[in-house]
Write a protein that holds these residues in place. Structure first.
Motif, PDB file in Angstrom:
ATOM      1  N   LEU A 184       0.850  -1.186   0.000  1.00  9.53           N
ATOM      2  CA  LEU A 184       0.000   0.000   0.000  1.00  9.53           C
ATOM      3  C   LEU A 184       0.885   1.235   0.000  1.00  9.53           C
ATOM      4  O   LEU A 184       1.802   1.340   0.814  1.00  9.53           O
ATOM      5  CB  LEU A 184      -0.903  -0.010   1.247  1.00  9.53           C
ATOM      6  N   ARG A 186       0.336   5.298  -0.169  1.00  7.20           N
ATOM      7  CA  ARG A 186      -0.580   6.434  -0.273  1.00  7.20           C
ATOM      8  C   ARG A 186       0.087   7.636  -0.930  1.00  7.20           C
ATOM      9  O   ARG A 186      -0.506   8.698  -1.059  1.00  7.20           O
ATOM     10  CB  ARG A 186      -1.168   6.750   1.101  1.00  7.20           C
ATOM     11  N   ASN A 187       1.338   7.436  -1.379  1.00  5.47           N
ATOM     12  CA  ASN A 187       2.007   8.432  -2.215  1.00  5.47           C
ATOM     13  C   ASN A 187       2.310   7.857  -3.598  1.00  5.47           C
ATOM     14  O   ASN A 187       3.266   8.267  -4.250  1.00  5.47           O
ATOM     15  CB  ASN A 187       3.283   8.908  -1.539  1.00  5.47           C
ATOM     16  N   ILE A 188       1.483   6.932  -4.037  1.00  2.00           N
ATOM     17  CA  ILE A 188       1.680   6.359  -5.377  1.00  2.00           C
ATOM     18  C   ILE A 188       1.645   7.479  -6.420  1.00  2.00           C
ATOM     19  O   ILE A 188       0.915   8.453  -6.252  1.00  2.00           O
ATOM     20  CB  ILE A 188       0.589   5.297  -5.681  1.00  2.00           C
ATOM     21  N   ILE A 212      -2.473  -8.527  -1.719  1.00  2.00           N
ATOM     22  CA  ILE A 212      -3.211  -8.055  -2.895  1.00  2.00           C
ATOM     23  C   ILE A 212      -4.647  -7.691  -2.525  1.00  2.00           C
ATOM     24  O   ILE A 212      -5.549  -7.763  -3.353  1.00  2.00           O
ATOM     25  CB  ILE A 212      -3.165  -9.090  -4.050  1.00  2.00           C
ATOM     26  N   ASP A 213      -4.850  -7.252  -1.277  1.00  2.00           N
ATOM     27  CA  ASP A 213      -6.178  -6.765  -0.878  1.00  2.00           C
ATOM     28  C   ASP A 213      -6.556  -5.606  -1.794  1.00  2.00           C
ATOM     29  O   ASP A 213      -5.799  -4.639  -1.929  1.00  2.00           O
ATOM     30  CB  ASP A 213      -6.165  -6.224   0.562  1.00  2.00           C
ATOM     31  N   PHE A 216      -8.673  -1.103   1.418  1.00  2.00           N
ATOM     32  CA  PHE A 216      -8.075  -0.870   2.725  1.00  2.00           C
ATOM     33  C   PHE A 216      -9.171  -0.220   3.574  1.00  2.00           C
ATOM     34  O   PHE A 216      -9.569   0.915   3.303  1.00  2.00           O
ATOM     35  CB  PHE A 216      -6.880   0.076   2.518  1.00  2.00           C
ATOM     36  N   PRO A 224      -8.352   2.586  -1.495  1.00  4.11           N
ATOM     37  CA  PRO A 224      -7.535   1.664  -2.300  1.00  4.11           C
ATOM     38  C   PRO A 224      -6.543   0.874  -1.441  1.00  4.11           C
ATOM     39  O   PRO A 224      -5.872   1.434  -0.575  1.00  4.11           O
ATOM     40  CB  PRO A 224      -6.805   2.607  -3.271  1.00  4.11           C
ATOM     41  N   GLY A 225      -6.467  -0.429  -1.673  1.00  5.13           N
ATOM     42  CA  GLY A 225      -5.576  -1.311  -0.933  1.00  5.13           C
ATOM     43  C   GLY A 225      -4.309  -1.628  -1.708  1.00  5.13           C
ATOM     44  O   GLY A 225      -4.132  -1.173  -2.846  1.00  5.13           O
ATOM     45  N   GLY A 227      -3.320  -4.194  -3.238  1.00  9.60           N
ATOM     46  CA  GLY A 227      -3.520  -4.845  -4.531  1.00  9.60           C
ATOM     47  C   GLY A 227      -3.867  -3.869  -5.634  1.00  9.60           C
ATOM     48  O   GLY A 227      -3.687  -4.165  -6.820  1.00  9.60           O
ATOM     49  N   SER A 228      -4.356  -2.700  -5.256  1.00  8.78           N
ATOM     50  CA  SER A 228      -4.661  -1.680  -6.259  1.00  8.78           C
ATOM     51  C   SER A 228      -3.413  -0.905  -6.677  1.00  8.78           C
ATOM     52  O   SER A 228      -3.450  -0.141  -7.637  1.00  8.78           O
ATOM     53  CB  SER A 228      -5.740  -0.726  -5.730  1.00  8.78           C
TER      54      SER A 228
END
Lengths: 323, 323
Positions: A184, A186-188, A212-213, A216, A224-225, A227-228
């Protein structure tokens, strides 16, 4: 019709409690049945606990969780907290548990970031000349560091912000980068996805994910988890899936076993999600699985006709064990 | 065996050129065969052109492209530039074409961002009280504006940067947001994905994409494409696919037809990619398809045994038409 009336519910329940747990139809509801609870607990030496939805919801500890863990510890049971959350290291998780009032040792905590570190260092046996590209947060960095794994990406500021013209020129496969690990993040951003994809053009580069959840859960909603984060790469790679190091992947079970060396037949997985926690325990061949109804899945999900994943037993909430 | 020797290649070619194009086995190679070229061009009034890999490669115009377009225009052919690139509006694209030396009118340009705008305004007939959430760049905003569609997201700075604690509280479905539109977004971030996902929790919210190309070719490499922006949402939504408004989706063909009202049987699609351009023309029932070898696919991709997508004709490069 009068003679066919079933006996009152109370009478039925009394009969159930008197029968041994093995002869009862799965799943057995343990809430309010001290005899069954004692019998169930006696079957196990080790309890693997999912956390969110089992011990707490969001930032709120669920009732009697501390008492329950005390009961288990006092009876000599080993406890392991098993979480797919890759944003926190075991150290971070210990602090989170403490903040909620749960005392835990580092060695009782097993997160998917640590699972990935163990897999890379002890299963892949990554040589020191090779590096891991991280699409993820600080928790992954801390766990890779704890296993002396060299990495790049992650929280490095050079990997955030917009693409520069020179990025388009210089991004490409690198023979020293032989693992891309997604968690995961959160700065993707586009730059990280582009870089990860370029590294994966090297046919020797492995594609891993802490888990790969797809989502979240937080603040009573889904976000988005992990897996996303790997999903765009899977799409770009024509459907190639990452090896997941989180529940329900048995790669995580192998990593836990490698560390704790417990007797699977005397181990019970406790969780709220059928398709991660309970599946993880069943596919891992554990001695038992115990569902709680304080998280994602509800009673009907496993009691209904044709339910695919059915736990051995279930509770309204974990605290019901400390009757 | 001597008498069974096939005639030399040269002789074979001479025979081919003398036969009418209809009687030849598909695909017909037109390069270097003026008679066949004349015959092929005479069958069409409209030419739909893919751009990258057909007219140019990266920032370099391919040889004799301007001359070829002049030949077609001088013979009264209508030209439409059809691109899946959603980052540019038609106005931006006109400038890009001009910079490369290609004169074009706005009305000769049809991009996937414009296609999406036409679809939203004229097919969905979005009422003025409803809004579109954009996961994409300025090109999409410009095209939605040109169709008087109200939108949010896109390049709004409020939608970039890290999630704040209040974002987790406030993000949620919004009855006024009834479309989520994804295009290539080189400023993609967690916040935009989270917001788009929350809007899609409204069962009345449509899920659209300007196109679903997994990659975006530039600088001789592949980078994440528009389809990789919608991929995390598809994953979170349990496999729900967006309606694509780019090639090869026939929703784009419908939008082009709605605007130009051409005779499909006298229209030819020209492109370098079999699975987008040529498929788009074949599935759209156009009179013809013409492949060029200056882009993604090579001769063997459609000449090989069992090739799934085969164009009617092909050229080494587009400029071969201006013999």
């Amino acid at each position: 019709m009068g003679t066919a009336t079933p006996p009152p519910a109370q009478a039925q329940q009394t009969i159930e409690v008197a029968e041994p747990i093995e002869s009862q139809k799965r799943p057995v509801k343990l809430t309010g049945k001290p005899e069954l609870i004692r019998e169930f607990l006696a079957r196990f030496d080790v309890f693997l606990f999912d956390c969110d939805g089992v011990l707490w919801q969001g930032d709120k500890l669920l009732p009697k969780v501390v008492e329950t863990l005390d009961v288990l510890r006092n009876r000599g049971k080993q406890i392991v907290f098993v979480t797919n959350n890759s944003t926190k290291s075991r150290e971070d998780y210990k602090k989170k548990l403490a903040k909620l009032g749960i005392q835990a040792e580092i060695d009782e905590i097993f997160g998917s970031a640590y699972s990935a570190a163990i897999y890379i260092s002890r299963v892949l046996c990554l040589p020191p000349t090779e590096r891991v590209y991280i699409l993820g947060e600080a928790g992954i960095e801390a766990e890779l560091r704890s296993e002396n794994i060299t990495f790049l990406g992650g929280t490095d500021p050079a990997d955030s912000g917009p693409m520069t013209p020179s990025d388009y020129e210089t991004f490409g496969p690198d023979p020293t980068v032989t693992v891309v690990l997604c968690g995961l993040d959160r700065n993707i951003c586009y730059k990280k996805l582009a870089r990860a994809y370029q590294f994966l053009q090297n046919p020797n580069c492995r594609f891993l994910a802490t888990n790969i959840d797809s989502t979240f859960p937080t603040h009573g909603k889904l976000f988005p988890g992990a897996g996303s984060m790997s999903a765009p790469l899977t799409y770009m790679l024509g459907g190639r899936q990452p090896v997941s190091l989180g529940k329900p992947s048995q790669a995580m079970m192998a990593a836990i076993e490698g560390k704790f060396r417990f007797d699977k037949s005397r181990t019970c997985m406790v969780g709220d999600r059928l398709n991660t926690d309970i599946t993880f325990g069943i596919e891992g061949g554990l001695g038992g699985t115990l569902a709680v109804l304080t998280g994602v899945n509800k009673e009907d999900d496993f009691l209904k006709e044709g339910a695919e994943v059915v736990p051995d037993a279930y509770l309204e909430m974990l605290g019901d064990l400390a009757y």
